[in-house]
Design a protein around this motif. Structure first.
Motif, PDB file in Angstrom:
ATOM      1  N   VAL A  15       0.825  -1.214   0.000  1.00 30.63           N
ATOM      2  CA  VAL A  15       0.000   0.000   0.000  1.00 30.63           C
ATOM      3  C   VAL A  15       0.862   1.269   0.000  1.00 30.63           C
ATOM      4  CG1 VAL A  15      -0.190   0.096   2.532  1.00 30.63           C
ATOM      5  CG2 VAL A  15      -2.022   1.049   1.145  1.00 30.63           C
ATOM      6  N   PHE A  16       2.082   1.168   0.588  1.00 28.50           N
ATOM      7  CA  PHE A  16       2.942   2.357   0.676  1.00 28.50           C
ATOM      8  C   PHE A  16       3.411   2.777  -0.717  1.00 28.50           C
ATOM      9  CE2 PHE A  16       3.594  -0.199   4.584  1.00 28.50           C
ATOM     10  CZ  PHE A  16       2.795   0.582   5.395  1.00 28.50           C
ATOM     11  N   THR A  17       3.765   1.784  -1.525  1.00 29.19           N
ATOM     12  CA  THR A  17       4.198   2.061  -2.892  1.00 29.19           C
ATOM     13  C   THR A  17       3.023   2.553  -3.730  1.00 29.19           C
ATOM     14  OG1 THR A  17       5.932   0.413  -2.686  1.00 29.19           O
ATOM     15  CG2 THR A  17       5.264   0.961  -4.925  1.00 29.19           C
ATOM     16  N   LEU A  31       1.692  12.363   2.752  1.00 29.61           N
ATOM     17  CA  LEU A  31       1.731  12.037   4.186  1.00 29.61           C
ATOM     18  C   LEU A  31       1.335  10.573   4.358  1.00 29.61           C
ATOM     19  CD1 LEU A  31       0.128  15.268   5.793  1.00 29.61           C
ATOM     20  CD2 LEU A  31       2.489  14.855   5.080  1.00 29.61           C
ATOM     21  N   GLY A  32       1.608   9.779   3.321  1.00 27.93           N
ATOM     22  CA  GLY A  32       1.286   8.352   3.361  1.00 27.93           C
ATOM     23  C   GLY A  32       2.472   7.559   3.873  1.00 27.93           C
ATOM     24  N   GLN A  33       3.334   7.129   2.948  1.00 29.21           N
ATOM     25  CA  GLN A  33       4.505   6.315   3.321  1.00 29.21           C
ATOM     26  C   GLN A  33       5.334   7.030   4.390  1.00 29.21           C
ATOM     27  OE1 GLN A  33       7.204   5.676   0.047  1.00 29.21           O
ATOM     28  NE2 GLN A  33       7.683   3.609   0.734  1.00 29.21           N
ATOM     29  N   GLY A  34       5.757   6.267   5.409  1.00 28.97           N
ATOM     30  CA  GLY A  34       6.436   6.873   6.546  1.00 28.97           C
ATOM     31  C   GLY A  34       7.928   7.076   6.307  1.00 28.97           C
ATOM     32  N   PHE A  35       8.278   8.200   5.696  1.00 28.14           N
ATOM     33  CA  PHE A  35       9.706   8.554   5.578  1.00 28.14           C
ATOM     34  C   PHE A  35       9.854  10.045   5.826  1.00 28.14           C
ATOM     35  CE2 PHE A  35       7.819   8.936   1.402  1.00 28.14           C
ATOM     36  CZ  PHE A  35       8.287  10.155   0.946  1.00 28.14           C
ATOM     37  N   LEU A 120      -1.631  -4.543  11.835  1.00 27.49           N
ATOM     38  CA  LEU A 120      -0.233  -4.968  11.752  1.00 27.49           C
ATOM     39  C   LEU A 120       0.476  -4.439  10.512  1.00 27.49           C
ATOM     40  CD1 LEU A 120      -0.961  -7.398   9.674  1.00 27.49           C
ATOM     41  CD2 LEU A 120      -0.961  -8.802  11.699  1.00 27.49           C
ATOM     42  N   TYR A 121       1.769  -4.314  10.651  1.00 26.87           N
ATOM     43  CA  TYR A 121       2.623  -3.836   9.568  1.00 26.87           C
ATOM     44  C   TYR A 121       2.573  -4.851   8.426  1.00 26.87           C
ATOM     45  CZ  TYR A 121       6.706  -2.027   7.195  1.00 26.87           C
ATOM     46  OH  TYR A 121       7.542  -1.514   6.258  1.00 26.87           O
ATOM     47  N   ASP A 122       2.580  -4.376   7.204  1.00 22.67           N
ATOM     48  CA  ASP A 122       2.160  -5.243   6.097  1.00 22.67           C
ATOM     49  C   ASP A 122       3.137  -6.348   5.709  1.00 22.67           C
ATOM     50  OD1 ASP A 122       4.021  -3.682   4.726  1.00 22.67           O
ATOM     51  OD2 ASP A 122       2.796  -3.544   2.913  1.00 22.67           O
ATOM     52  N   MET A 169       3.745   1.106  18.119  1.00 16.54           N
ATOM     53  CA  MET A 169       3.034   0.327  17.103  1.00 16.54           C
ATOM     54  C   MET A 169       2.623   1.171  15.894  1.00 16.54           C
ATOM     55  SD  MET A 169      -0.371  -1.830  17.983  1.00 16.54           S
ATOM     56  CE  MET A 169      -0.901  -3.253  17.049  1.00 16.54           C
ATOM     57  N   ASN A 170       2.918   0.642  14.736  1.00 10.68           N
ATOM     58  CA  ASN A 170       2.500   1.218  13.463  1.00 10.68           C
ATOM     59  C   ASN A 170       1.271   0.450  12.984  1.00 10.68           C
ATOM     60  OD1 ASN A 170       2.302   2.132  10.822  1.00 10.68           O
ATOM     61  ND2 ASN A 170       4.220   1.250  10.117  1.00 10.68           N
ATOM     62  N   PRO A 171       0.151   1.059  12.673  1.00  8.58           N
ATOM     63  CA  PRO A 171      -0.106   2.483  12.551  1.00  8.58           C
ATOM     64  C   PRO A 171      -0.735   3.111  13.793  1.00  8.58           C
ATOM     65  CG  PRO A 171      -1.974   1.297  11.646  1.00  8.58           C
ATOM     66  CD  PRO A 171      -1.001   0.262  12.182  1.00  8.58           C
ATOM     67  N   VAL A 200      11.315  -0.691  16.004  1.00  5.01           N
ATOM     68  CA  VAL A 200      11.976   0.296  15.143  1.00  5.01           C
ATOM     69  C   VAL A 200      11.721   1.736  15.593  1.00  5.01           C
ATOM     70  CG1 VAL A 200      12.032  -1.213  13.115  1.00  5.01           C
ATOM     71  CG2 VAL A 200      10.138   0.376  13.369  1.00  5.01           C
ATOM     72  N   TYR A 201      10.577   1.970  16.284  1.00  5.22           N
ATOM     73  CA  TYR A 201      10.277   3.338  16.747  1.00  5.22           C
ATOM     74  C   TYR A 201      10.664   3.532  18.213  1.00  5.22           C
ATOM     75  CZ  TYR A 201       7.680   3.297  12.376  1.00  5.22           C
ATOM     76  OH  TYR A 201       7.341   3.180  11.045  1.00  5.22           O
ATOM     77  N   GLU A 202      11.637   2.742  18.701  1.00  2.00           N
ATOM     78  CA  GLU A 202      11.977   2.747  20.139  1.00  2.00           C
ATOM     79  C   GLU A 202      12.280   4.139  20.686  1.00  2.00           C
ATOM     80  OE1 GLU A 202      15.713   0.576  20.919  1.00  2.00           O
ATOM     81  OE2 GLU A 202      16.287   0.884  18.832  1.00  2.00           O
ATOM     82  N   GLY A 231      17.187   3.416  10.097  1.00  3.06           N
ATOM     83  CA  GLY A 231      16.328   4.248   9.265  1.00  3.06           C
ATOM     84  C   GLY A 231      15.464   5.165  10.110  1.00  3.06           C
ATOM     85  N   LYS A 232      14.893   4.602  11.178  1.00  2.34           N
ATOM     86  CA  LYS A 232      13.976   5.371  12.022  1.00  2.34           C
ATOM     87  C   LYS A 232      14.744   6.214  13.040  1.00  2.34           C
ATOM     88  CE  LYS A 232      10.979   3.706   9.665  1.00  2.34           C
ATOM     89  NZ  LYS A 232      10.493   2.409   9.509  1.00  2.34           N
ATOM     90  N   THR A 233      15.777   5.633  13.631  1.00  4.03           N
ATOM     91  CA  THR A 233      16.485   6.329  14.709  1.00  4.03           C
ATOM     92  C   THR A 233      17.299   7.508  14.181  1.00  4.03           C
ATOM     93  OG1 THR A 233      16.464   4.351  16.055  1.00  4.03           O
ATOM     94  CG2 THR A 233      18.167   5.941  16.584  1.00  4.03           C
ATOM     95  N   TYR A 316       5.684   7.422  13.843  1.00  2.00           N
ATOM     96  CA  TYR A 316       5.607   8.558  12.917  1.00  2.00           C
ATOM     97  C   TYR A 316       4.158   8.944  12.597  1.00  2.00           C
ATOM     98  CZ  TYR A 316      10.422   8.056  10.891  1.00  2.00           C
ATOM     99  OH  TYR A 316      11.769   8.045  10.641  1.00  2.00           O
ATOM    100  N   PHE A 317       3.165   8.264  13.213  1.00  2.00           N
ATOM    101  CA  PHE A 317       1.836   8.259  12.611  1.00  2.00           C
ATOM    102  C   PHE A 317       0.691   8.731  13.502  1.00  2.00           C
ATOM    103  CE2 PHE A 317       4.399   4.679  10.914  1.00  2.00           C
ATOM    104  CZ  PHE A 317       4.659   5.240   9.667  1.00  2.00           C
ATOM    105  N   ILE A 318      -0.273   9.389  12.846  1.00  2.00           N
ATOM    106  CA  ILE A 318      -1.557   9.747  13.471  1.00  2.00           C
ATOM    107  C   ILE A 318      -2.641   8.952  12.743  1.00  2.00           C
ATOM    108  CG2 ILE A 318      -3.331  11.546  13.564  1.00  2.00           C
ATOM    109  CD1 ILE A 318      -1.181  13.598  13.998  1.00  2.00           C
ATOM    110  N   ILE A 363      -7.930   6.487   8.639  1.00  2.00           N
ATOM    111  CA  ILE A 363      -6.797   6.709   7.744  1.00  2.00           C
ATOM    112  C   ILE A 363      -5.590   7.126   8.577  1.00  2.00           C
ATOM    113  CG2 ILE A 363      -8.193   7.280   5.735  1.00  2.00           C
ATOM    114  CD1 ILE A 363      -7.598  10.222   6.257  1.00  2.00           C
ATOM    115  N   ARG A 364      -4.405   6.920   8.011  1.00  2.00           N
ATOM    116  CA  ARG A 364      -3.157   7.203   8.731  1.00  2.00           C
ATOM    117  C   ARG A 364      -2.392   8.308   8.028  1.00  2.00           C
ATOM    118  NH1 ARG A 364       2.118   3.448   8.388  1.00  2.00           N
ATOM    119  NH2 ARG A 364       2.493   4.958   6.716  1.00  2.00           N
ATOM    120  N   PHE A 365      -1.995   9.323   8.794  1.00  2.00           N
ATOM    121  CA  PHE A 365      -1.129  10.383   8.282  1.00  2.00           C
ATOM    122  C   PHE A 365       0.254  10.252   8.905  1.00  2.00           C
ATOM    123  CE2 PHE A 365      -5.318  12.467   7.921  1.00  2.00           C
ATOM    124  CZ  PHE A 365      -5.251  13.025   6.650  1.00  2.00           C
TER     125      PHE A 365
END
Ligand code: PMP
Ligand code: GLN
Length: 394
Positions: A15-17, A31-35, A120-122, A169-171, A200-202, A231-233, A316-318, A363-365
């Motif tokens: 879904v991110f791609t 504001l979709g893919q988390g980067f 859950l993460y995909d 937890m994502n999302p 990863v979001y520690e 990547g996240k840290t 990273y997400f709301i 939805i996730r932003f």
């Protein structure tokens, strides 16, 4: 032609791609893919660039460069009081994605059951299934995303080999509490099961919430494989450097899985990440504080627009409920509409569920974006709301 792999043939592109491509096609703010749309720390990036030029560009050791394994061990002590042998209990991978696959491969046999928490993460579900294991899904419910203890206990049984736990937890943006982790730890001990801990979001937690690794609870050190992501840290998601902390009884199988997946990870990036993990405490608190300000900016704006904004304790997400706006379609239709009509892209949260009975009104932003970009996204959403496009679509 003979059929190709059934599972992969039945799996869609992530879904991110899909949403990033749609954003690009419509000139939308993504504001979709988390980067992050900002660079990571300059000293870390510079270290990676310089490390390319000093003749250490051949295969690094299988489990990772000694300086990065040492840095992972030091970070475990500094942040969580965990004593980890850098030579026997750390495996460096090409991103947390590879780490997840390697940890699952290390313990699962076909037919084993794995407990997974929805949303859950995909990556989780396809990988568990590709390994011939059987997912047992337990659903967390908004707005609080509390651990449903009775359902979780019922999902464990004699064939349970592991739980895959993502905190923060994502999302959902949820950080698991000490009490919830203690409940999970008790189940793991009673059922003699392992935990793959996607952390990863520690370092990205807010409002005084602290991330607690399950591995720090009594009896959990030998059962947990704890996964981090540079990547996240370090806001460098394209680097794909992950690190696994696992007891010496588990690490050899994790390393053997890694040996068959990628064998190793770019040495210059490993050396730069080692430098990053040794940064002063202020760096780690600073990234959380900055991200919290971005979260607040976006959450406030979305609330004012009438979205039902759920709290975010980490990541990273709301997540938002959009039924309050009066759109008649589901989350996929709403994300498409927002991209086309408002030129702002979000992710439909139903993508984080396995079944067709997923909730379809969230939805996730992602808020890991420059403040000017978040402001511009909110401005576009205000213009869209004023334009009446919503009424026409709904
Ligand atoms: N786990 C979760 C929960 C994630 O959100 C992500 C997103 N990047 C990953 C794992 C993958 O991390 P990496 O990019 O380091 O492979
Ligand atoms: N983890 C990122 C997210 O949740 C996406 C990573 C990816 O695109 N594979 O948005």
């Amino acid at each position: 032609m003979k059929p190709q792999n059934d599972l992969l043939s039945a799996t869609g592109t992530t879904v991110f791609t899909v949403m990033s491509a749609l954003a690009q096609q419509h000139g939308a703010i993504n504001l979709g893919q988390g980067f992050p749309d900002y660079e990571g720390p300059e000293d870390v990036v510079r270290a990676a660039a310089e490390a390319l030029l000093d003749n250490r560009n051949q295969y690094p050791p299988l489990t990772g460069l000694p300086e990065l394994r040492q840095a992972v061990s030091d970070a475990n002590r500094r942040f969580y009081g965990l004593e980890i042998d850098p030579n026997a209990e750390v495996v460096v991978t090409s991103g947390a994605t590879e780490a997840l696959i390697a940890c699952l491969m290390a313990v699962l046999n076909p037919g084993d059951e794995v407990v997974l928490l929805e949303p859950l993460y995909d990556t989780y579900l396809p990988v568990v299934k590709l390994l011939g294991a059987v997912p047992r899904l337990v659903r967390l419910s908004p707005p609080k995303w509390e651990l449903p203890r009775a359902e979780l206990a019922a999902a464990f049984g004699p064939r349970t080999k592991a739980i895959l736990l993502n905190s923060p937890m994502n999302p959902a943006g949820k950080v698991f509490t000490g009490a919830e982790l203690a409940f999970i730890a008790d189940l793991l001990q009673r059922h003699d099961a392992y935990a793959i801990c996607d952390e990863v979001y520690e370092h990205l937690t807010f409002d005084g919430w602290k991330h607690i690794p399950l591995m720090t609870l009594p009896g959990m050190r030998e059962r947990c494989m704890r996964i981090g992501s540079a990547g996240k840290t370090f806001s460098l998601t394209g680097w794909k450097v992950g690190y696994i902390t696992a007891d010496r009884s588990l690490a050899p199988n994790v390393a053997k899985a890694h040996q068959n997946l990628t064998f190793t990870t770019a040495p210059n990036l490993q050396r730069a990440v080692a430098l990053g993990l040794a940064k002063e405490d202020a760096y780690f608190t600073g990234i959380a504080t900055e991200l919290q300000a971005r979260r607040d900016l976006l959450a406030r704006g979305l609330s004012e627009l009438g979205f039902g904004v759920l709290p975010t304790q980490g990541s990273y997400f709301i997540t938002c409920d959009f039924t309050t706006l009066g759109f008649a379609g589901d989350d996929v239709a709403f994300c498409r509409h927002l991209t086309e009509a408002a030129k702002v892209t979000a992710i439909p949260v139903s993508a984080f569920y396995a079944g067709s009975d997923a909730p379809r009104h969230f939805i996730r932003f992602a808020f890991c974006k420059r403040e000017s970009v978040l402001e511009e996204a909110l401005e576009r959403l205000r213009a869209w709301k004023r334009s009446g496009a919503l009424a026409a679509a709904g």
